[in-house]
Structure formats: structure tokens, C-alpha cells
Design an enzyme around this catalytic site. Structure first.
Site, PDB file in Angstrom:
ATOM      1  N   ARG A  87      57.826  60.338  60.740  1.00  0.00           N
ATOM      2  CA  ARG A  87      58.492  61.608  60.437  1.00  0.00           C
ATOM      3  C   ARG A  87      57.506  62.604  59.836  1.00  0.00           C
ATOM      4  O   ARG A  87      57.561  63.798  60.121  1.00  0.00           O
ATOM      5  CB  ARG A  87      59.667  61.369  59.494  1.00  0.00           C
ATOM      6  CG  ARG A  87      60.762  60.562  60.162  1.00  0.00           C
ATOM      7  CD  ARG A  87      62.127  61.021  59.719  1.00  0.00           C
ATOM      8  NE  ARG A  87      63.154  60.151  60.275  1.00  0.00           N
ATOM      9  CZ  ARG A  87      64.317  59.940  59.689  1.00  0.00           C
ATOM     10  NH1 ARG A  87      64.587  60.514  58.525  1.00  0.00           N
ATOM     11  NH2 ARG A  87      65.211  59.169  60.258  1.00  0.00           N
ATOM     12  N   GLU A 117      70.233  49.969  63.478  1.00  0.00           N
ATOM     13  CA  GLU A 117      71.290  50.982  63.554  1.00  0.00           C
ATOM     14  C   GLU A 117      71.324  51.550  64.968  1.00  0.00           C
ATOM     15  O   GLU A 117      70.276  51.830  65.537  1.00  0.00           O
ATOM     16  CB  GLU A 117      70.998  52.119  62.568  1.00  0.00           C
ATOM     17  CG  GLU A 117      71.004  51.656  61.127  1.00  0.00           C
ATOM     18  CD  GLU A 117      70.167  52.560  60.233  1.00  0.00           C
ATOM     19  OE1 GLU A 117      69.376  53.360  60.757  1.00  0.00           O
ATOM     20  OE2 GLU A 117      70.305  52.420  59.012  1.00  0.00           O
ATOM     21  N   ARG A 149      65.280  48.410  61.655  1.00  0.00           N
ATOM     22  CA  ARG A 149      66.657  48.861  61.383  1.00  0.00           C
ATOM     23  C   ARG A 149      67.489  48.767  62.651  1.00  0.00           C
ATOM     24  O   ARG A 149      67.177  49.421  63.649  1.00  0.00           O
ATOM     25  CB  ARG A 149      66.623  50.280  60.850  1.00  0.00           C
ATOM     26  CG  ARG A 149      65.786  50.301  59.572  1.00  0.00           C
ATOM     27  CD  ARG A 149      65.994  51.512  58.747  1.00  0.00           C
ATOM     28  NE  ARG A 149      65.390  51.288  57.436  1.00  0.00           N
ATOM     29  CZ  ARG A 149      65.520  52.072  56.414  1.00  0.00           C
ATOM     30  NH1 ARG A 149      66.243  53.169  56.515  1.00  0.00           N
ATOM     31  NH2 ARG A 149      64.954  51.774  55.270  1.00  0.00           N
ATOM     32  N   ARG A 151      65.087  61.257  65.690  1.00  0.00           N
ATOM     33  CA  ARG A 151      64.378  60.939  64.452  1.00  0.00           C
ATOM     34  C   ARG A 151      64.547  59.491  63.996  1.00  0.00           C
ATOM     35  O   ARG A 151      64.067  59.123  62.924  1.00  0.00           O
ATOM     36  CB  ARG A 151      64.793  61.902  63.339  1.00  0.00           C
ATOM     37  CG  ARG A 151      66.236  61.765  62.873  1.00  0.00           C
ATOM     38  CD  ARG A 151      66.517  62.820  61.809  1.00  0.00           C
ATOM     39  NE  ARG A 151      67.696  62.533  61.016  1.00  0.00           N
ATOM     40  CZ  ARG A 151      68.944  62.744  61.417  1.00  0.00           C
ATOM     41  NH1 ARG A 151      69.190  63.217  62.623  1.00  0.00           N
ATOM     42  NH2 ARG A 151      69.959  62.467  60.612  1.00  0.00           N
ATOM     43  N   HIS A 152      65.259  58.683  64.773  1.00  0.00           N
ATOM     44  CA  HIS A 152      65.474  57.281  64.386  1.00  0.00           C
ATOM     45  C   HIS A 152      64.873  56.317  65.394  1.00  0.00           C
ATOM     46  O   HIS A 152      65.044  56.481  66.599  1.00  0.00           O
ATOM     47  CB  HIS A 152      66.979  56.979  64.288  1.00  0.00           C
ATOM     48  CG  HIS A 152      67.628  57.607  63.111  1.00  0.00           C
ATOM     49  ND1 HIS A 152      68.389  58.740  63.217  1.00  0.00           N
ATOM     50  CD2 HIS A 152      67.628  57.261  61.801  1.00  0.00           C
ATOM     51  CE1 HIS A 152      68.836  59.076  62.007  1.00  0.00           C
ATOM     52  NE2 HIS A 152      68.390  58.195  61.129  1.00  0.00           N
ATOM     53  N   SER A 158      62.762  59.048  50.737  1.00  0.00           N
ATOM     54  CA  SER A 158      63.811  58.857  49.731  1.00  0.00           C
ATOM     55  C   SER A 158      63.216  58.075  48.587  1.00  0.00           C
ATOM     56  O   SER A 158      62.385  57.197  48.809  1.00  0.00           O
ATOM     57  CB  SER A 158      64.979  58.051  50.297  1.00  0.00           C
ATOM     58  OG  SER A 158      65.752  58.829  51.160  1.00  0.00           O
ATOM     59  N   GLU A 163      64.569  64.502  57.042  1.00  0.00           N
ATOM     60  CA  GLU A 163      64.309  63.723  55.824  1.00  0.00           C
ATOM     61  C   GLU A 163      62.996  62.961  55.999  1.00  0.00           C
ATOM     62  O   GLU A 163      62.843  62.168  56.919  1.00  0.00           O
ATOM     63  CB  GLU A 163      65.455  62.730  55.576  1.00  0.00           C
ATOM     64  CG  GLU A 163      65.209  61.886  54.330  1.00  0.00           C
ATOM     65  CD  GLU A 163      66.187  60.716  54.172  1.00  0.00           C
ATOM     66  OE1 GLU A 163      67.402  60.922  54.378  1.00  0.00           O
ATOM     67  OE2 GLU A 163      65.719  59.611  53.843  1.00  0.00           O
TER      68      GLU A 163
END
Ligand code: ATP
Ligand code: MG
Length: 438
Positions: free
Chosen positions: A412, A222, A220, A228-229, A364, A361
Site C-alpha cells: 500500500r 478475507e 488473510r 487494495r486487498h 494501523s 489505509e
């Protein structure tokens, strides 16, 4: 002077050296954890992957060359020791090894960038820069032993429940779901991308295998700078035919409980090292609707416009209220990817769920759309071009079953199990906006 291993082979791990072996000759290998020289006595604590043991040499009882060699040892030297096991009231575990011969297989360049015993604390960046040394620290080692057990128990769970393990391509031609930024890679004469999720492939595979799971990397691009990323992560994905969000939420709950139980059972030493008392939560986990969560946040003076995803301060706030695991359900359709099924009676909300643990989180998932016309409509309304998804869409002409699934972030889950605050603690060599080495 560096010696060769030659025909020496380890006969026992440190954990296997017990008083019952009294008088037996053994070979042990590992690293010098600590060395104490007290006049005529030398104590070496040797560490291998199973733990530590004591080597004790008295000047009067060992060969003088050997005694001189032992004197030269320093922390983290790599050694092999041939010696006799001796019961000893003073030694930890009631046993020590009296050396007959020792090989110094490698030395160390001082100063080391960090203390591998973990006694001197170090910043996370220093630790990650010298990760191999950091991994020798008991707490770091414990996290990755737990990770190993978690992975094994996830596999065991899915296999036991009739899922087939798959691997989908990580080099792809187009964005899987829009939204997330992708890393472009040069692919022969073209541009390709690193996959952000196995989503579309795993959905397609339900039309052949019905129940699939994958444990693999996703990428990713981002520009998150959070605890957490990461840019590269291991995702645990599953997808099941003839199932709905409710069904796979139950599966996810069972999976989490199974993993926690197995870790609790098999990792007592590691949990103790981490000073972690793992409690197994009760099922079913609480379920809150998106609207209920918005009300909670509004009471806390944190109004979120209906339809938006929950920003970091909001999930942090939720973490103050909710300590364990809970689901958030009934998300606005516009806040979730195009493949999530809108509710039949109210298409503004959809059959998506997030599994949260306190502020974090973990996963999902949701019921997916299996009706091609609706899928195309949803693609268009999210500003995506159905033409770019033609290979995906064609499988919907070939008997796509109704299906549902989820994606769970492995690191996570480990953050929760090991109770650490930074995801980088749970990844060997993390990749993020600022870090590409080591
Ligand atoms: P978030 O909102 O926390 O950024 P997401 O909703 O974008 O996550 P999903 O696409 O739902 O992420 O991915 C499924 C799971 O993968 C997440 O619930 C999370 O556990 C994990 N995950 C997603 N993105 C990352 C990331 N950048 N680093 C680490 N784990 C991630
Ligand atoms: Mg998500």
C-alpha cells in the site's frame, strides 16, 4: 541454435558503456530490445537490468558470418556480444558497440503474450499471467526497483533507531486477534493456521528486546475483491516498549518521510519512468478524530453508525477530501482489536490510530494493553476465549512493559509512492481470491 556462455563474462553493464571507453573491447549481455535492418546496416538495441545500448554492424566492416547471424536476431533473444566501443555522434548516449563476435544464448517462442517494451498496453490480468515479460516493461521494472529502495530504507531507519529485526512464526495454532479469517493448513496430525499478523509475538518480544521490527508475509483469508486487498502481503511491523500511540505515530511519520526522501534521491530515473513527481509532505501529518471523520462523512450524506469501521465507499469519499497523509485517532474501542488500550478517561474510545493516505489505509497501530486482567476482560468482551491465548497471556505475568506499535502494508505504501491504483501492480506474484498462479 542455442549457444553456451562458455568463458564469456560480462565486462560492463549497458550503463557503464561510455565514450571514454572508445576503442576498448568489451563483453555485454542481455536481451534484444529492438533490431533494425537497413540494407547494409544492422542496429541492435540490447537491454540489461541497467538500461539499453546500441550495437551497430556495417556489412562492409564486420565479418560476413557475423552479419548473417545478426540478421537472424529477433526481439527478446538472449545474447552476449563481444565488440569494440566506438564513439558515435548518431548513437544515443554518444556511444555504440561494433561487434566482433556474438553468441545467441536463447531464442523466443512467438507470439509473446504481451509486448515487453510496454508500447502496446495490456490488461492487468494478462500482465500478471505473463509476469516475467511484464517485469521487463520499464514502468513495471521501475516499481520493483523503488520497492527495493523502500525496503532498504525501512531497514536502515529501524536499525538506526535502535530496533532489532525479528522473524516470528507464520504457522500458528490459534487466531491472533479474531476478526480476520485465517487459512488453515494441515500440520502433521493437526490443523494449524497461517498467521494474519505478527501482533502477539511482537508484543511479547518487547518484554525482552524492547524495540523490534519485522518485515514479513501475513495471510488473510478475507474474500475481498478490491484493488487494495490481497490474501498474502508483506507487512512492516514494529513494537516498542515504554511508548504510547503518540510516540509511535511520530516514528511512523519519520519513517514515511525517510523512505520518501530516499526514494526521491535514489530513484530519479524510476520516478521519471513512472512520470511521478514525488512531493515530501510536511510533518506533523494532520490528525482527525474518528468523530470528526464521521462528521465529514455525514456532511457528504454518508452517515456511519458510531462504532463501525469505515467501509470502502466512506474511505473513497475521504479520498476526495484529503489528498495526502493524515491520521485518524480516537477510534471506538469496539471497532478495534482486543489488545488496543481503551482511554483511561473514556473507555468507549481507545488509543488506536490509522494512517491514511487519501483514500488508502496505510497502517494501523496504537497503545497496547499491558495489564493482564484488562486484557482478559477485553478478550471476553470481543467473544474470544482467554484459554486459547494462554501462552500469550502468561508472558504478561513475567514483566510486560507498557508498549505500542503499528503495522504498515508495504504494497500500500508503494501504491502511494508509485501512484498506482491497483495493489497488484506492486506485488510480484499477487495472491487474491481469484488468483493462485503464477
Ligand atoms: P483494511 O481495513 O484496509 O482491510 P485492516 O485494518 O484490516 O485493513 P490491519 O490489520 O490494520 O488491516 O493491517 C495493517 C496494514 O496492513 C493495513 O493498514 C494495510 O496497509 C495492510 N493490509 C491489511 N490487510 C491487507 C490486505 N488484505 N491486503 C493488502 N494490505 C493489507
Ligand atoms: Mg487497520
Amino acid at each position: 541454435m542455442i549457444e553456451e556462455l562458455g568463458d564469456w563474462r560480462r565486462t560492463h553493464w549497458s550503463s557503464e558503456i561510455s565514450p571514454e571507453l572508445n576503442g576498448k573491447e568489451v563483453i555485454v549481455c542481455g536481451w534484444v530490445q529492438r533490431i533494425r535492418k537497413l540494407g547494409k546496416l544492422i542496429f541492435v538495441i540490447l537491454r540489461d537490468k541497467e538500461g539499453t545500448l546500441q550495437i551497430t554492424a556495417h556489412q562492409n566492416t564486420v565479418d560476413s558470418n557475423l552479419f548473417e547471424k545478426l540478421k537472424k536476431l529477433k526481439n527478446e533473444y538472449v545474447i552476449a556480444v563481444k565488440g569494440i566501443v566506438k564513439e558515435s555522434a548518431e548513437a544515443k548516449k554518444g556511444v555504440e558497440i561494433v561487434p566482433k563476435e556474438i553468441k545467441i544464448l536463447n531464442t523466443v517462442k512467438f507470439p509473446l503474450p504481451l509486448d515487453p517494451t510496454g508500447k502496446v498496453p495490456a490488461e492487468i490480468d494478462t500482465r500478471l499471467d505473463a509476469r516475467i515479460l511484464d517485469l521487463r516493461r520499464p514502468t513495471t521494472f521501475a516499481i520493483f526497483k523503488i520497492r527495493h529502495v523502500v525496503l532498504q530504507s525501512i531497514r536502515k531507519f529501524f536499525v538506526k533507531n535502535g530496533f532489532i529485526e525479528v522473524n516470528t512464526p507464520k504457522i500458528i495454532a490459534t487466531a491472533t486477534e479474531g476478526g480476520t479469517e485465517l487459512f488453515p493448513v494441515s500440520y502433521f496430525e493437526r490443523v494449524a493456521y497461517l498467521a494474519q499478523s505478527p501482533q502477539l509475538y511482537k508484543e511479547e518480544l518487547t518484554a525482552a528486546f524492547e524495540k523490534v521490527f519485522e518485515i514479513g508475509p501475513v495471510f488473510r483469508a478475507e474474500e475481498h475483491r478490491t484493488t487494495r486487498h490481497l490474501a498474502e502481503l508483506i507487512m512492516v511491523d514494529m513494537e516498542e516498549a515504554f511508548a504510547t500511540a503518540d510516540d509511535v505515530m511520530k516514528t511512523l511519520e519519520e519513517l514515511i518521510i525517510c523512505v520518501l526522501q530516499e526514494v526521491k534521491e535514489k530513484c530519479t530515473v524510476e520516478l521519471e519512468t513512472l512520470n511521478r513527481k514525488l512531493e515530501i509532505p510536511k510533518t506533523p501529518f494532520p490528525r482527525y478524530t474518528y468523530d470528526e471523520i464521521l462528521k465529514v462523512l455525514e456532511k457528504e450524506n454518508m452517515p456511519i453508525p458510531w462504532g463501525e469501521d469505515l467501509p470502502t465507499p466512506a474511505v473513497r469519499k475521504l479520498g476526495e477530501k484529503f489528498k495526502g497523509p493524515y491520521f485518524i485517532v480516537d477510534w471506538p474501542t469496539e471497532s478495534k482489536p482486543f489488545y488496543i488500550k481503551p482511554k483511561d478517561n473514556n473507555p468507549k474510545i481507545c488509543e488506536a490510530f490509522d494512517l491514511m493516505w487519501s483514500w488508502l489505509e496505510l497502517a494501523s497501530g496504537g497503545t497496547r494493553i499491558h495489564n493482564k486482567e484488562l486484557l482478559i476482560e477485553r478478550l471476553r468482551s470481543q467473544g474470544l476465549n482467554p484459554e486459547s491465548f494462554k501462552y500469550h497471556l502468561q508472558t504478561f505475568d513475567w514483566g510486560m512493559p507498557p508498549h505500542a506499535g503499528f503495522g504498515l502494508g508495504l504494497a500500500r505504501l508503494l501504491m502511494v509512492i508509485c501512484r498506482v491504483n491497483n495493489i497488484r501492480e506492486c506485488v510480484l506474484f499477487p495472491r487474491d481470491v481469484d488468483r493462485l498462479v503464477p
